[in-house]
Design a protein around this motif. Structure first.
Motif, PDB file in Angstrom:
ATOM      1  N   LEU A   2      82.783 -51.693  55.746  1.00  0.00           N
ATOM      2  CA  LEU A   2      83.641 -52.252  54.706  1.00  0.00           C
ATOM      3  C   LEU A   2      84.453 -53.387  55.308  1.00  0.00           C
ATOM      4  O   LEU A   2      85.088 -53.218  56.353  1.00  0.00           O
ATOM      5  N   THR A  25      89.247 -48.387  52.542  1.00  0.00           N
ATOM      6  CA  THR A  25      88.372 -47.477  53.289  1.00  0.00           C
ATOM      7  C   THR A  25      88.629 -46.039  52.884  1.00  0.00           C
ATOM      8  O   THR A  25      87.684 -45.257  52.693  1.00  0.00           O
ATOM      9  N   VAL A  28      86.989 -45.484  49.434  1.00  0.00           N
ATOM     10  CA  VAL A  28      85.528 -45.393  49.511  1.00  0.00           C
ATOM     11  C   VAL A  28      85.122 -44.064  50.147  1.00  0.00           C
ATOM     12  O   VAL A  28      84.168 -43.414  49.695  1.00  0.00           O
ATOM     13  N   TRP A  36      78.616 -45.780  52.773  1.00  0.00           N
ATOM     14  CA  TRP A  36      78.682 -47.218  52.974  1.00  0.00           C
ATOM     15  C   TRP A  36      79.456 -47.572  54.225  1.00  0.00           C
ATOM     16  O   TRP A  36      79.241 -48.609  54.829  1.00  0.00           O
ATOM     17  N   LEU A  37      80.404 -46.701  54.605  1.00  0.00           N
ATOM     18  CA  LEU A  37      81.250 -46.999  55.757  1.00  0.00           C
ATOM     19  C   LEU A  37      80.450 -47.015  57.053  1.00  0.00           C
ATOM     20  O   LEU A  37      80.894 -47.596  58.040  1.00  0.00           O
ATOM     21  N   THR A  42      77.283 -54.914  54.990  1.00  0.00           N
ATOM     22  CA  THR A  42      78.724 -55.141  54.930  1.00  0.00           C
ATOM     23  C   THR A  42      79.132 -55.220  53.472  1.00  0.00           C
ATOM     24  O   THR A  42      78.644 -56.072  52.728  1.00  0.00           O
ATOM     25  N   ILE A  43      80.004 -54.314  53.066  1.00  0.00           N
ATOM     26  CA  ILE A  43      80.535 -54.288  51.707  1.00  0.00           C
ATOM     27  C   ILE A  43      81.863 -55.038  51.737  1.00  0.00           C
ATOM     28  O   ILE A  43      82.760 -54.687  52.504  1.00  0.00           O
ATOM     29  N   GLU A  44      81.988 -56.067  50.912  1.00  0.00           N
ATOM     30  CA  GLU A  44      83.181 -56.914  50.950  1.00  0.00           C
ATOM     31  C   GLU A  44      84.057 -56.713  49.720  1.00  0.00           C
ATOM     32  O   GLU A  44      83.560 -56.630  48.600  1.00  0.00           O
ATOM     33  N   THR A 129      90.246 -50.096  44.201  1.00  0.00           N
ATOM     34  CA  THR A 129      88.945 -49.900  44.845  1.00  0.00           C
ATOM     35  C   THR A 129      88.103 -48.911  44.050  1.00  0.00           C
ATOM     36  O   THR A 129      86.900 -49.132  43.843  1.00  0.00           O
TER      37      THR A 129
END
Length: 168
Positions: A2, A25, A28, A36-37, A42-44, A129
């Motif tokens: 992230l 974070t 998520v 995803w972490l 890469t999650i933006e 988020t």
């Protein structure tokens, strides 16, 4: 992984980038998208901390509500596509969306709750988020699910319960 970028205009000096990254974070990690972490993609997420006036303009333009609000979320991915988002990226980067916070509203709400502005901003980033992840609070059942994830994320951050049970 992230990646959270924060821009704070008119907000007091603080490490807003680190706070935003920790809050996003934590959110998520409490969702079904926690993997995803550790994903190679890469999650933006972009976080903009700005004025009530800017948020009021955005709120009027996108939600047809001509008043400032504490947080707005602008998802870039439809909720039904979130499950496959990390598998279908060409360059390894996925823009999840933007979160915008209004300074004056955040300060007032923090004062009303007897908490610090940074702690309240952390909650609003967690909340935003989760909206980017497709969660909402329109109905009681949806609100309960989202609030439980917010409580867990805030606990992970060592911060207050944003929805304490009040005895009247």
């Amino acid at each position: 992984m992230l990646d959270v970028a924060a821009q704070a205009e008119g907000w007091p000096d603080a490490d807003w980038e680190a706070l935003a990254a920790r809050a996003a974070t934590a959110a998520v990690s409490q969702s079904p998208y926690g993997e995803w972490l550790t994903s190679p993609a890469t999650i933006e997420i972009a976080v903009r901390l700005t004025s009530d006036d800017e948020v009021q303009t955005l709120n009027a333009q996108y939600r047809h509500k001509d008043k400032p609000t504490n947080v707005l979320s602008f998802p870039m991915i439809q909720p039904d596509l979130l499950d496959t988002v990390t598998m279908n990226t060409d360059d390894g980067e996925v823009i999840l969306g933007d979160i915008v916070l209004a300074h004056g509203v955040c300060v007032r709400e923090a004062e009303e709750r007897g908490i610090g502005t940074a702690d309240h901003a952390a909650h609003l980033i967690v909340h935003g988020t989760l909206h980017l992840l497709g969660y909402d609070h329109q109905g009681d059942a949806e609100a309960e699910v989202m609030e439980e994830m917010e409580r867990a994320a805030m606990a992970d951050l060592g911060l207050h319960d944003p929805y304490p049970v009040r005895e009247d």
